[in-house]
Design an enzyme around this catalytic site. Structure first.
Site, PDB file in Angstrom:
ATOM      1  N   HIS A  58      35.497  33.204  41.246  1.00 49.40           N
ATOM      2  CA  HIS A  58      36.045  32.319  40.214  1.00 49.40           C
ATOM      3  C   HIS A  58      36.499  30.971  40.780  1.00 49.40           C
ATOM      4  O   HIS A  58      36.687  30.021  40.031  1.00 49.40           O
ATOM      5  CB  HIS A  58      37.221  33.003  39.491  1.00 49.40           C
ATOM      6  CG  HIS A  58      36.792  34.223  38.740  1.00 49.40           C
ATOM      7  ND1 HIS A  58      36.724  34.271  37.370  1.00 49.40           N
ATOM      8  CD2 HIS A  58      36.360  35.425  39.177  1.00 49.40           C
ATOM      9  CE1 HIS A  58      36.274  35.473  36.996  1.00 49.40           C
ATOM     10  NE2 HIS A  58      36.057  36.184  38.076  1.00 49.40           N
ATOM     11  N   HIS A 110      44.210  42.691  35.754  1.00 50.82           N
ATOM     12  CA  HIS A 110      43.094  42.685  36.713  1.00 50.82           C
ATOM     13  C   HIS A 110      43.599  42.194  38.084  1.00 50.82           C
ATOM     14  O   HIS A 110      43.357  42.818  39.109  1.00 50.82           O
ATOM     15  CB  HIS A 110      42.010  41.770  36.159  1.00 50.82           C
ATOM     16  CG  HIS A 110      40.858  41.500  37.062  1.00 50.82           C
ATOM     17  ND1 HIS A 110      39.900  42.445  37.341  1.00 50.82           N
ATOM     18  CD2 HIS A 110      40.499  40.374  37.743  1.00 50.82           C
ATOM     19  CE1 HIS A 110      38.994  41.906  38.158  1.00 50.82           C
ATOM     20  NE2 HIS A 110      39.342  40.658  38.417  1.00 50.82           N
TER      21      HIS A 110
HETATM   22 ZN   LIG Z   1      38.227  39.002  39.240  1.00 52.58          ZN
END
Ligand SMILES: [Zn+2]
Length: 259
Positions: A58, A110
């Site tokens: 990310h 998460h």
């Molecule tokens: Zn992740």
């Protein structure tokens, strides 16, 4: 004129590109090349980068993108884990992004630093949620750092948004999640309909995202712990009574991890 584009990267990630026709923002650019390609193709000026959490798929492209745009803001969680963040954000912060008003939702699950960005609706378009790896099409992210209780809290917050909200998830996992969802709730007819629709999109090379909150509410088992059929399935899987929404979500997550 809004442009909201899932830019494929790696094997199944989406970098989200958001543009008003001139300026552009990138959400979770895990790699620079596909993001740059999108900017160049549409002749857009990179104006800012938004990060949802610290995982390398990310943030991996941020440094390279900043090379040619060193002054642009990089929005992200207010932890020290992401060195490139220049605008640290926490739950409840609001800020302006071009024509949009953005609210930051702290959704630790998460990862513990995970935030989501909610762009409020306006006269021309519904709201938009960049939910990173918290929610996926018909599924949710693994709990690497957070607890089932935190996941339950995060999903409950998403459920309060308007049903037409566009759900911009960071991975193309919808078809495999639908296979699991059908196992968990075989009597849900909307699942079969969605399976067919999403299968057609993938065969045509199209993304299944964004979905809408309404679609997720109808087909995502992690948003449906109130479903009697899901409750029975969870009990069968756990071989014990599973009482309460949080325990059902915990059981589903464990089941999916081994699916
Ligand atoms: Zn992740």
């Amino acid at each position: 004129m809004l442009d909201l584009t899932p830019i494929p990267s790696f094997t199944d990630n989406y970098i989200w590109g958001l543009s008003d026709g001139q300026q552009a923002w990138l959400i979770d650019p895990g790699e620079a090349a596909p993001a740059r390609q999108w900017l160049q193709t549409h002749k857009l000026d990179l104006t800012g980068i938004l990060i949802t959490h610290h995982h390398s798929d990310h943030i991996g492209g941020v440094q390279a993108l900043l090379h040619h745009n060193p002054k642009i803001p990089v929005y992200g969680p207010d932890t020290s884990k992401i060195k490139t963040v220049t605008v640290p954000l926490k739950d409840g912060t609001e800020f302006n992004l071009g024509p949009w008003r953005v609210a930051v939702l702290g959704v630790p699950a998460h990862t513990l630093d995970h935030i989501a960005y909610y762009l409020a609706p306006n006269a021309e378009q519904p709201g938009i949620l960049f939910c990173g790896d918290t929610l996926f099409g018909a599924g949710c992210g693994r709990l690497f750092e957070g607890s089932p209780k935190q996941l339950h809290q995060a999903l409950k917050r998403f459920k309060t948004l308007p049903p037409e909200t566009l759900m911009c998830c960071a991975h193309e996992y919808t078809l495999s999640n639908l296979a699991f969802a059908q196992q968990v709730e075989p009597g849900n007819r909307k699942l079969q309909e969605r399976q067919q629709q999403e299968q057609c999109k993938r065969e045509a090379g199209l993304p299944t995202l964004p979905s809408t909150l309404a679609v997720e509410l109808a087909t995502n088992p992690f948003l449906r712990p109130h479903s009697p059929e899901i409750q029975v399935s969870a009990k069968h899987y756990a071989k014990a009574d599973v009482i309460g929404e949080e325990a059902i979500i915990a059981t589903l997550r464990q089941w999916k991890d081994n699916f």
